[in-house]
Each structure stands twice: as structure tokens, then as C-alpha cells.
Design a protein around this motif. Structure first.
Motif, PDB file in Angstrom:
ATOM      1  N   UNK A 444       0.791  -1.251  -0.107  1.00 33.66           N
ATOM      2  CA  UNK A 444       0.144   0.098  -0.060  1.00 33.66           C
ATOM      3  C   UNK A 444       0.915   1.378   0.023  1.00 33.66           C
ATOM      4  N   UNK A 445       1.860   1.225   0.815  1.00 33.85           N
ATOM      5  CA  UNK A 445       2.900   2.289   0.810  1.00 33.85           C
ATOM      6  C   UNK A 445       3.269   2.693  -0.743  1.00 33.85           C
ATOM      7  N   UNK A 446       3.842   1.670  -1.423  1.00 38.71           N
ATOM      8  CA  UNK A 446       4.270   1.807  -2.777  1.00 38.71           C
ATOM      9  C   UNK A 446       3.078   2.229  -3.614  1.00 38.71           C
ATOM     10  N   UNK A 447       1.981   1.885  -3.479  1.00 39.09           N
ATOM     11  CA  UNK A 447       0.773   2.268  -4.370  1.00 39.09           C
ATOM     12  C   UNK A 447       0.730   4.031  -4.120  1.00 39.09           C
ATOM     13  N   UNK A 448       0.932   3.989  -2.923  1.00 36.99           N
ATOM     14  CA  UNK A 448       0.237   5.631  -2.591  1.00 36.99           C
ATOM     15  C   UNK A 448       1.638   6.361  -3.053  1.00 36.99           C
ATOM     16  N   UNK A 449       2.496   6.020  -2.783  1.00 39.09           N
ATOM     17  CA  UNK A 449       3.856   6.894  -3.368  1.00 39.09           C
ATOM     18  C   UNK A 449       3.812   6.946  -4.657  1.00 39.09           C
ATOM     19  N   UNK A 450       3.447   5.807  -5.509  1.00 42.75           N
ATOM     20  CA  UNK A 450       3.573   6.226  -6.857  1.00 42.75           C
ATOM     21  C   UNK A 450       2.386   6.963  -7.438  1.00 42.75           C
ATOM     22  N   UNK A 451       1.248   7.154  -6.517  1.00 41.69           N
ATOM     23  CA  UNK A 451       0.324   7.844  -7.020  1.00 41.69           C
ATOM     24  C   UNK A 451       0.556   9.380  -6.722  1.00 41.69           C
TER      25      UNK A 451
END
Length: 457
Positions: A444-451
Motif C-alpha cells: 500500500x505504501x508503494x501504491x500511494x507513493x507512486x500515486x
């Protein structure tokens, strides 16, 4: 809703299904996790930090003594960062802020797996003495500081066998809390079959947190939670739930508790059924029994499938509504290591219908586990509970102890006749589910950071 705050965030990628076959390595104070699809992350248990590991770092995690490797040096540097400080406690002064009360020690159901038997825990007094309860409340609340919160949880057996007592004690507790300038939170665990229109309205008016004991579809519920006569209970539960839902705006929250174990490990089917009622929290606990190794492994596999399904369809906040994933995710999010699986014997005390005090309701009726009476605690008996459970249960260097908090003493006693002797299956369940939580947190951290990166482009 999780804020997902982490001090360290690097690139993280998780495979389609983490599965239970996660490769785990220890590197000094770090843990390196690799999924079946080959992605790797690092976890610092003391700091509750998550970071991705590139192929070089993953290989370095297996060569801790290769001091010439820059990857080893980077991991070593991270490993040596100091752990977050755990909150200190002066054990002798731990006040009771969470009070669990057996309003009734008798039940209208005969759940096949219930550790309380007929709901009595082996006791002979089925109904609480309101005079004793008043003494308990006055004693415990008088010792709290103005502005503190005192929580009362009503249990059974089935507490709604005596609804008028529930109303009287609630009124009394509110008066005593007001006198002591203490905040009050109320909760009840009920099988739902005795919920009436008046009781549902009362629970809403008093802002109760309600936990409904419900295992799932009618074929499951009626098999494992029958009435005394052996008939099914699902229709009565549904009727009670409908009344609670009519008053949901007044409830503090509405939870559901489903018991898994040797008798049933199909958490996926239960969740699919229960999800349509949009509970605030779903608890799928495992009832430990002798010879539960195979059932425990099946439960882990099914919880793994459930986690993947829920994360895909509902995201991290959907997963956070399922215990124990939610507990681990919130701990990671807050970066506050835990040292106690629960507050048993510390801020949490349970009373049976005769005013005998225990560290946990599951120890009711066991004279060896009694730690006080009415509102007086025996320090010599209570003292064993005042140390952190991670210390009492000798968790040592277990990588998951800062997420788990030392495990459940009742489960350990059930399996090994000793509340200080850890159960291997319990620890397997906790470490597997904790590992999954770390992996989904990183995803989830990766997904939000990429967003966030895409928004700035």
C-alpha cells in the motif's frame, strides 16, 4: 482509516498471492521477507519500518559477515538504528480502566466449541449481584484521575438473559462516572438471539459498542451454535441484527465475532456472507484445542486467501477491518511496538457473577487464576501479570513480538497446562499473519507513493 505513515519508504512490490510460503531471513535486528514470486522487503521490528530490498540486498541478507559488501553495510547500518521506545509502566500502580463483567453465567445456546461450556464457566451462580457490582464500580472508578476513560464490557454466558440488569448497571455506572468526573464507554458481546426492539433502542441511546457472535451462513451457524434444544439459531440472530441495524446511528460501533478452529476453518465463506451487513470490524479468531495442528495450518491458508481477496476488492482499509490484520496494520502505521498481547491482569480485569476477579474472562472458575475479589486485587497473585507479556512468555528475539505482544496466556494454558509455555501453533498463526500484514502494508505504501509521484508529474 489508516494514515499509512512510515519513516522509511523505498520501492516495494508484492506478488499476486503472498501465500504462506514466505521465505524469511534474519539479519541482526532486521527481517528479510521474500514472496513466492520473488519480491523482497526488509522489516525493522524494533522501529516498525518497512523498506524494499533489491536483489543485491536480498542476497546480502544471507551474508551478514561479508563486511566488504556495500549492501551488507547498508543493511547493517539500518539494523543498528535504535528501536522505538516502548511506553514504561510502573506495574504496582497500574489502575483498572477496562472492566469485563459476567452479567450472566448461563447461556441460551450450546455452541459446540465454547470454552465456557453452558456459559457458566463451571460456576453455580448464574446472575450477577447488583450490590457487588456497585461496590466494584465505585472502587475502580474512584481510583481514576479526572478525565480518564473507564470501559465496561458486559459478557455472558448470554448477557441479554437479564436485560433489566444491563439497564440498571448502565444507569448506575453513568452516575458513578459523573461523580468521579470519569468518561465512560460501554460494550456488550451477545449472540443476538435475545435482542428486542427495546434493548436495541437502549443500546443505541447509550452509545454501546456491540459485538455480535455469529459464525456465518445458516448451515454453519445452526451446526455450531445451536439452541439448548438443538434447533438452529440463525433466524433469531438475523432478527436481532435487523433491530440493531435500525439503531446503528446511535451505536459506537458494530462488530462481529466468528470462531474458527478444528470445527471450521472456512473464513472466506463466512466473510463473504457477513460482509453484506457492513460491520465495522470482523474478528476471525481461532479456538485452540488439543491436536489442532492441521486445523491451524488450514486456517492460515484460508486467512491468506481472504487477505488477498479483501485487499484486491476493498483495499487496505477493508483489510484493516479484519482482526488480526487490522491490529498489525495499525501498529505498523503508528510505529509503536507493543509489548502486551492484551491488557490482561494490568489495566484489564474480569469479574464473574460472584465478584471474583481474574486477569481474563476465560480464566473464570479457575481458583488458581483468581487475582482478587470485589474491587480488591491481590498484588501477590496479580504481580505475575504486571510484567510485559513478551517478557513473561520469553519471546526473546522472535521477529514478530513487537506486533504480537507476547501471545495469549489462556491459549498457552489450554495447550500446555502452563500460561507461560508458548504454543507452537499459536505462534505459527501469529507470525504468518503478521508477515502478511507487513507485506500488504508495504504494497500500500508503494501504491500511494507512486500515486503521489504521478500527481506531481
Amino acid at each position: 482509516m489508516l494514515a499509512l505513515v512510515a519513516k522509511r519508504l523505498l520501492y516495494v512490490h508484492i506478488g499476486k498471492t503472498p501465500g504462506v510460503n514466505v521465505n524469511l531471513r534474519r539479519f541482526y535486528n532486521l527481517v528479510a521477507l521474500r514472496t513466492t514470486s520473488g519480491e523482497s522487503i526488509g522489516f525493522h521490528p524494533g522501529r516498525l519500518e518497512v523498506a524494499s530490498l533489491d536483489p543485491q540486498a536480498w542476497e546480502a541478507s544471507a551474508r551478514p559477515y561479508d563486511k566488504e559488501s556495500s549492501a551488507v553495510q547498508e543493511l547493517l547500518s539500518w539494523s543498528q538504528e535504535p528501536a522505538n521506545t516502548l511506553p514504561s509502566e510502573n506495574g504496582a500502580q497500574v489502575q483498572v480502566t477496562d472492566f469485563s463483567l459476567n452479567l450472566a453465567q448461563i447461556c441460551n445456546l450450546r455452541c459446540t466449541y465454547c470454552g465456557a461450556g453452558d456459559g457458566s464457566y463451571g460456576g453455580q451462580k448464574f446472575r450477577s449481584d447488583l450490590g457487588l457490582v456497585e461496590k466494584q464500580l465505585r472502587g475502580f472508578l474512584s481510583r481514576l484521575t479526572s478525565g480518564e476513560t473507564f470501559r465496561i464490557q458486559f459478557l455472558g454466558g448470554e448477557p441479554l438473559l437479564y436485560p433489566h440488569d444491563l439497564v440498571k448497571i448502565t444507569k448506575l455506572a453513568k452516575e458513578i462516572a459523573l461523580e468521579n468526573r470519569v468518561k465512560l464507554e460501554l460494550s456488550i458481546i451477545t449472540n443476538g438471539t435475545l435482542v428486542t426492539k427495546d434493548i436495541a433502542s437502549f443500546l443505541g441511546q447509550e452509545n454501546f459498542q456491540v459485538t455480535l457472535s455469529w459464525d456465518g451462513p445458516s448451515d454453519v451457524q445452526d451446526q455450531f451454535r445451536p439452541t439448548k434444544s438443538g434447533s438452529g439459531s440463525s433466524k433469531d440472530v438475523r432478527r436481532g441484527l435487523d433491530l440493531l441495524l435500525e439503531n446503528r446511528s446511535g451505536l459506537r460501533s458494530l462488530h462481529v465475532n466468528s470462531v474458527m478452529g478444528v470445527h471450521n476453518q472456512d473464513v472466506v465463506s463466512s466473510y463473504e456472507f457477513l460482509r453484506s451487513f457492513d460491520f465495522d470490524l470482523y474478528n476471525f479468531g481461532f479456538a485452540s484445542t488439543a491436536q489442532d495442528e492441521a486445523a491451524s495450518a488450514s486456517y492460515i491458508r484460508n486467512m491468506t486467501v481472504l487477505a488477498e481477496d479483501v485487499y484486491k476488492s476493498e483495499g487496505i482499509n477493508g483489510l484493516a477491518k479484519i482482526t488480526p490484520f487490522g491490529r498489525f496494520l495499525r501498529t505498523l502505521d503508528q510505529q509503536r511496538p507493543v509489548k502486551n498481547f492484551c491488557g490482561a491482569g494490568k489495566n484489564f480485569i474480569h469479574s464473574d457473577t460472584e465478584g471474583r476477579l481474574y486477569s481474563c474472562n476465560w480464566f473464570s472458575g479457575n481458583s488458581k487464576e483468581q487475582i482478587g475479589e470485589i474491587d480488591k486485587l491481590d498484588f501477590s497473585r496479580r504481580s505475575q501479570w504486571l510484567d510485559p507479556l513478551t517478557t513473561r512468555h520469553n519471546c526473546g528475539t522472535c521477529w514478530a513480538k513487537t506486533l504480537c505482544g507476547g501471545g495469549c496466556a489462556f491459549v498457552f494454558k489450554t495447550k500446555n497446562s502452563d500460561p507461560e509455555h508458548r504454543d507452537e501453533q499459536f505462534c505459527d498463526r501469529i507470525t504468518h499473519l503478521a508477515a502478511l500484514s507487513v507485506l500488504y502494508f508495504g504494497k500500500e505504501l508503494k501504491k500511494r507513493t507512486e500515486g503521489e509521484k504521478n500527481e506531481t508529474c
